[in-house]
Every structure is written in C-alpha cells, then in structure tokens.
Design a protein around this motif. Structure first.
Motif, PDB file in Angstrom:
ATOM      1  N   PHE A   1      33.363  33.447  26.719  1.00 52.91           N
ATOM      2  CA  PHE A   1      34.746  33.570  27.184  1.00 52.91           C
ATOM      3  C   PHE A   1      34.942  34.671  28.223  1.00 52.91           C
ATOM      4  N   PRO A   2      34.403  35.908  28.035  1.00 46.11           N
ATOM      5  CA  PRO A   2      34.614  36.937  29.066  1.00 46.11           C
ATOM      6  C   PRO A   2      34.073  36.532  30.439  1.00 46.11           C
ATOM      7  N   ILE A   3      32.915  35.876  30.453  1.00 51.90           N
ATOM      8  CA  ILE A   3      32.333  35.455  31.728  1.00 51.90           C
ATOM      9  C   ILE A   3      33.172  34.353  32.357  1.00 51.90           C
ATOM     10  N   LEU A   4      33.581  33.371  31.533  1.00 53.11           N
ATOM     11  CA  LEU A   4      34.428  32.289  32.052  1.00 53.11           C
ATOM     12  C   LEU A   4      35.756  32.827  32.550  1.00 53.11           C
ATOM     13  N   ALA A   5      36.327  33.801  31.827  1.00 58.35           N
ATOM     14  CA  ALA A   5      37.595  34.400  32.263  1.00 58.35           C
ATOM     15  C   ALA A   5      37.427  35.103  33.604  1.00 58.35           C
ATOM     16  N   MET A   6      36.313  35.829  33.766  1.00 55.62           N
ATOM     17  CA  MET A   6      36.069  36.510  35.038  1.00 55.62           C
ATOM     18  C   MET A   6      35.937  35.508  36.183  1.00 55.62           C
ATOM     19  N   LEU A   7      35.219  34.389  35.924  1.00 57.47           N
ATOM     20  CA  LEU A   7      35.052  33.374  36.957  1.00 57.47           C
ATOM     21  C   LEU A   7      36.385  32.710  37.315  1.00 57.47           C
ATOM     22  N   MET A   8      37.208  32.418  36.315  1.00 58.36           N
ATOM     23  CA  MET A   8      38.507  31.793  36.581  1.00 58.36           C
ATOM     24  C   MET A   8      39.412  32.740  37.367  1.00 58.36           C
ATOM     25  N   ILE A   9      39.392  34.014  36.985  1.00 56.38           N
ATOM     26  CA  ILE A   9      40.201  34.982  37.731  1.00 56.38           C
ATOM     27  C   ILE A   9      39.736  35.066  39.183  1.00 56.38           C
ATOM     28  N   SER A  10      38.429  35.026  39.383  1.00 58.84           N
ATOM     29  CA  SER A  10      37.888  35.092  40.740  1.00 58.84           C
ATOM     30  C   SER A  10      38.282  33.876  41.566  1.00 58.84           C
ATOM     31  N   LEU A  11      38.355  32.718  40.911  1.00 62.29           N
ATOM     32  CA  LEU A  11      38.758  31.508  41.631  1.00 62.29           C
ATOM     33  C   LEU A  11      40.255  31.497  41.926  1.00 62.29           C
ATOM     34  N   ILE A  12      41.061  31.895  40.945  1.00 69.69           N
ATOM     35  CA  ILE A  12      42.515  31.838  41.111  1.00 69.69           C
ATOM     36  C   ILE A  12      43.024  32.953  42.022  1.00 69.69           C
ATOM     37  N   LYS A  13      42.487  34.150  41.838  1.00 70.44           N
ATOM     38  CA  LYS A  13      42.923  35.311  42.622  1.00 70.44           C
ATOM     39  C   LYS A  13      41.692  36.082  43.084  1.00 70.44           C
ATOM     40  N   PRO A  14      41.085  35.691  44.207  1.00 70.14           N
ATOM     41  CA  PRO A  14      39.826  36.301  44.651  1.00 70.14           C
ATOM     42  C   PRO A  14      39.904  37.807  44.887  1.00 70.14           C
ATOM     43  N   ASP A  15      41.093  38.346  45.212  1.00 69.02           N
ATOM     44  CA  ASP A  15      41.215  39.773  45.501  1.00 69.02           C
ATOM     45  C   ASP A  15      41.608  40.594  44.267  1.00 69.02           C
ATOM     46  N   TYR A  16      41.493  40.021  43.084  1.00 74.53           N
ATOM     47  CA  TYR A  16      41.952  40.691  41.864  1.00 74.53           C
ATOM     48  C   TYR A  16      41.193  41.987  41.613  1.00 74.53           C
ATOM     49  N   TYR A  17      39.877  41.998  41.900  1.00 76.45           N
ATOM     50  CA  TYR A  17      39.057  43.173  41.614  1.00 76.45           C
ATOM     51  C   TYR A  17      38.906  44.109  42.813  1.00 76.45           C
ATOM     52  N   ASP A  18      39.609  43.843  43.917  1.00 76.61           N
ATOM     53  CA  ASP A  18      39.422  44.640  45.127  1.00 76.61           C
ATOM     54  C   ASP A  18      39.740  46.114  44.926  1.00 76.61           C
ATOM     55  N   ASP A  19      40.699  46.419  44.052  1.00 71.78           N
ATOM     56  CA  ASP A  19      41.110  47.815  43.877  1.00 71.78           C
ATOM     57  C   ASP A  19      40.083  48.645  43.110  1.00 71.78           C
ATOM     58  N   VAL A  20      39.196  47.980  42.340  1.00 75.23           N
ATOM     59  CA  VAL A  20      38.272  48.744  41.489  1.00 75.23           C
ATOM     60  C   VAL A  20      36.811  48.529  41.840  1.00 75.23           C
ATOM     61  N   LYS A  21      36.473  47.467  42.557  1.00 73.78           N
ATOM     62  CA  LYS A  21      35.058  47.149  42.753  1.00 73.78           C
ATOM     63  C   LYS A  21      34.345  48.153  43.659  1.00 73.78           C
ATOM     64  N   GLU A  22      35.095  48.949  44.427  1.00 72.73           N
ATOM     65  CA  GLU A  22      34.477  49.946  45.289  1.00 72.73           C
ATOM     66  C   GLU A  22      34.343  51.306  44.617  1.00 72.73           C
ATOM     67  N   THR A  23      34.874  51.455  43.415  1.00 73.38           N
ATOM     68  CA  THR A  23      34.797  52.742  42.718  1.00 73.38           C
ATOM     69  C   THR A  23      33.389  52.972  42.179  1.00 73.38           C
ATOM     70  N   ALA A  24      33.083  54.237  41.885  1.00 75.31           N
ATOM     71  CA  ALA A  24      31.736  54.588  41.434  1.00 75.31           C
ATOM     72  C   ALA A  24      31.422  54.066  40.043  1.00 75.31           C
ATOM     73  N   LEU A  25      32.449  53.851  39.229  1.00 77.67           N
ATOM     74  CA  LEU A  25      32.219  53.424  37.847  1.00 77.67           C
ATOM     75  C   LEU A  25      32.127  51.907  37.687  1.00 77.67           C
ATOM     76  N   PHE A  26      32.403  51.150  38.738  1.00 77.38           N
ATOM     77  CA  PHE A  26      32.475  49.689  38.590  1.00 77.38           C
ATOM     78  C   PHE A  26      31.130  49.099  38.154  1.00 77.38           C
ATOM     79  N   ILE A  27      30.046  49.433  38.864  1.00 76.22           N
ATOM     80  CA  ILE A  27      28.734  48.881  38.551  1.00 76.22           C
ATOM     81  C   ILE A  27      28.250  49.345  37.178  1.00 76.22           C
TER      82      ILE A  27
END
Length: 322
Positions: free
Chosen positions: A271-297
């Motif tokens: 479910f967490p992986i499917l939820a992440m994929l659905m969010i990415s499809l529905i709203k591709p910029d959803y993670y833009d605010d956090v994916k560049e931070t040092a803690l994201f990876i």
C-alpha cells in the motif's frame, strides 16, 4: 515527481529475457521436457527404441549433474535448486546461458535506452543472472509441488501391486508406467537401477535427499526397514499413504486459514508504494518541496528498509510448518 518510463522498459526487457530462456530450453530439448506431458520422458525414450542402459545413463546424468558443481563458487548457490528442478541444461550450459542472456539484455538496453555503457553492462549482467535464477527457482517449485501431489497416488498404485503378489520392484515399475512426469520418470529410473543391482532403499533415500522431501524419506525408510526385518510392506505403505494425504489436507487447511493474514500482509506492504505511485501520477509536483532537502534520501531509505522488515516478519508469522 513522475514515474520514469525507463523503468517500464527495464521490466519489459527482463520479462522478455525470461521468455527467451524458456523458449531456448524447449527448442533444445523439445516438448518432452515439459512437465505437462501425459507420458513421462522415460517411457518416451524407451518408446523411441533407445536402449534401457542409455536411458538410465541419460536420466541419471540429468538428475545428478548439478550435485557435482559445489566447487564452483557462484554456481554452488544455484546447484541445489537446479538439482531439484532437474534442469536438463548442464552446469556449463547454464553459465553459458547467463552470458547469452546478459548479451541479449545489453543489446536490448542499447537499442531501447540511452544509459551509459557501464550502467547498461551492469543491468544486463543482473538481468541475465537474475533471469536464470528466477527461472530455475520457479521450475524447482513447480516440480516439487507436482511430486508432492503425485506421491499419494503412486504409493496407492504400489500397494495394489504388492497386494496382488508382485515384488516391490515390479510394483514400483508398474506405478512408474501409470504416473506422468515428474514422479513417473523418477520412479521408473529407481526401478531400472534396482533391476541392475542397486539397493531400492538406497535409491529411494538418494531421491528423497535430492528433493529434500520428508514424505519421500518416510517411503525410503519404510522400504529399508522392511528389507532388513520383514513385515507386510503393503500395510505399511497403505498407512503411509493415509498419513501423506492427511498431511496435505492439514496443510491446505492451514493455508486456507492463513490466507487472509497473507493477503493482509501483502496489502499492507504494497500500500505505501502504491500510494506513492498514485500520488506521483495524480500530482507530479507533490514532493517538490521536500525532495531537494538533505533528509529526503536517508528517510526514504529508512522507509523502504522498514517495509522490507515488515514483509519478512509478515511472512514468518504466517509460514506455519506442517
């Protein structure tokens, strides 16, 4: 954050590699190697006017060739599964197949992607080796399942032969003619070896150890004890057949009871992986605010590690030995 189409290409290439290895296997050895044939391979070879000695040597070589490869560092990890699956490819041929499939994967990656040469070579190697590993594992699992399903019927046929007065070796040979592959060929090979002087109990135990199957060990021990101390083997094997069927019945009942927990575990893990994929499809910029931070990876790595631990523990909780 959107799904990279290149991942779909990688999956399709790997699926194509799996189909290629199965196609090559069937082309080299023909349809007789398939476990779906109603006549077992031993009878087909004998029907083709091959001598009994040649048939025994050919089948024995297939059955034992992978057991002698433990000295090869990497291949020894695959040898046990290949022995259980009784892959007709020799160990050398399997290694060659890994190279051929890696080359085919590299060619496909070169045509369909623009990745760097080093990355393509690494991915091609992983796909070639992984395809052989997955293919051999699936063959071994299918073969073991079929042997488990066929064993009670084979024991019943042996019991009937014993009760009409046949010696055990003749009853075993008669059962081998009635049972299709994979068990039919194995029993026929054991009966042929007994004809040429090999101890039946020893041959059955070697087969049980190669398959690592408890029910076959029970059969081998019962035959060995009867040979040494006497007794009514038909009644012993009749009781063994009932025990095997009862174990299968209990195993299926346990599998039915734990089915809900297994599917719940699979759903909770996916479910967490499917939820992440659905969010990415529905709203591709959803993670833009956090994916560049040092803690994201680091956080993403921790999350996937926890998911892996969850999968392992959920499987252990519902893996009930019968």
């Amino acid at each position: 954050m959107s799904i990279d189409p290149i991942l779909i290409i990688y999956v399709l290439i790997f699926a194509g590699i799996l189909l290629l290895v199965e196609a090559i296997y069937l082309m080299v050895f023909g349809r007789s190697i398939s476990l779906n044939s109603r006549m077992n391979r031993r009878l087909e070879k004998l029907d083709a006017k091959q001598s009994r000695i040649d048939v025994i040597e050919s089948l024995r070589k297939e059955a034992t060739q992978h057991e002698r490869t433990t000295a090869i560092p990497f291949y020894s990890l695959l040898a046990e599964k290949a022995s259980k699956a009784q892959i007709a490819f020799s160990p050398v041929m399997l290694i060659v197949m890994m190279m051929v499939l890696s080359g085919a994967a590299f060619l496909a990656l070169s045509v369909m992607t623009e990745a760097a040469t080093g990355l393509r070579a690494a991915l091609a190697s992983i796909m070639g080796v992984g395809a052989i590993w997955f293919w051999v594992s699936s063959k071994a699992k299918k073969r073991l399942t079929m042997i488990e399903d066929q064993l009670p019927d084979a024991i019943d046929l042996i019991v009937r032969g014993l009760r009409v007065g046949h010696p055990f070796s003749h009853a075993l040979a008669a059962a081998a003619r009635e049972i299709p592959d994979p068990l039919g060929t194995e029993l026929g090979l054991i009966a042929d070896e007994a004809t040429y002087g090999r101890d039946l109990g020893e041959a059955l135990m070697a087969f049980a150890q190669r398959m690592d199957m408890q029910d076959l060990r029970f059969l081998a021990v019962a035959v060995s004890i009867q040979q040494q101390s006497g007794g009514n083997l038909a009644d012993i094997l009749d009781g063994l057949s009932k025990v095997v069927r009862a174990r299968f019945k209990l195993f299926r009942k346990v599998r039915a009871i734990t089915a809900e927990a297994k599917w719940s575990g699979m759903f909770l893990s996916a479910f967490p992986i499917l939820a992440m994929l659905m969010i990415s499809l529905i709203k591709p910029d959803y993670y833009d605010d956090v994916k560049e931070t040092a803690l994201f990876i680091p956080v993403a790595i921790v999350v996937f590690a926890l998911l892996a631990v969850n999968v392992i523990y959920m499987r252990k909780m519902v893996d009930i030995k019968v």
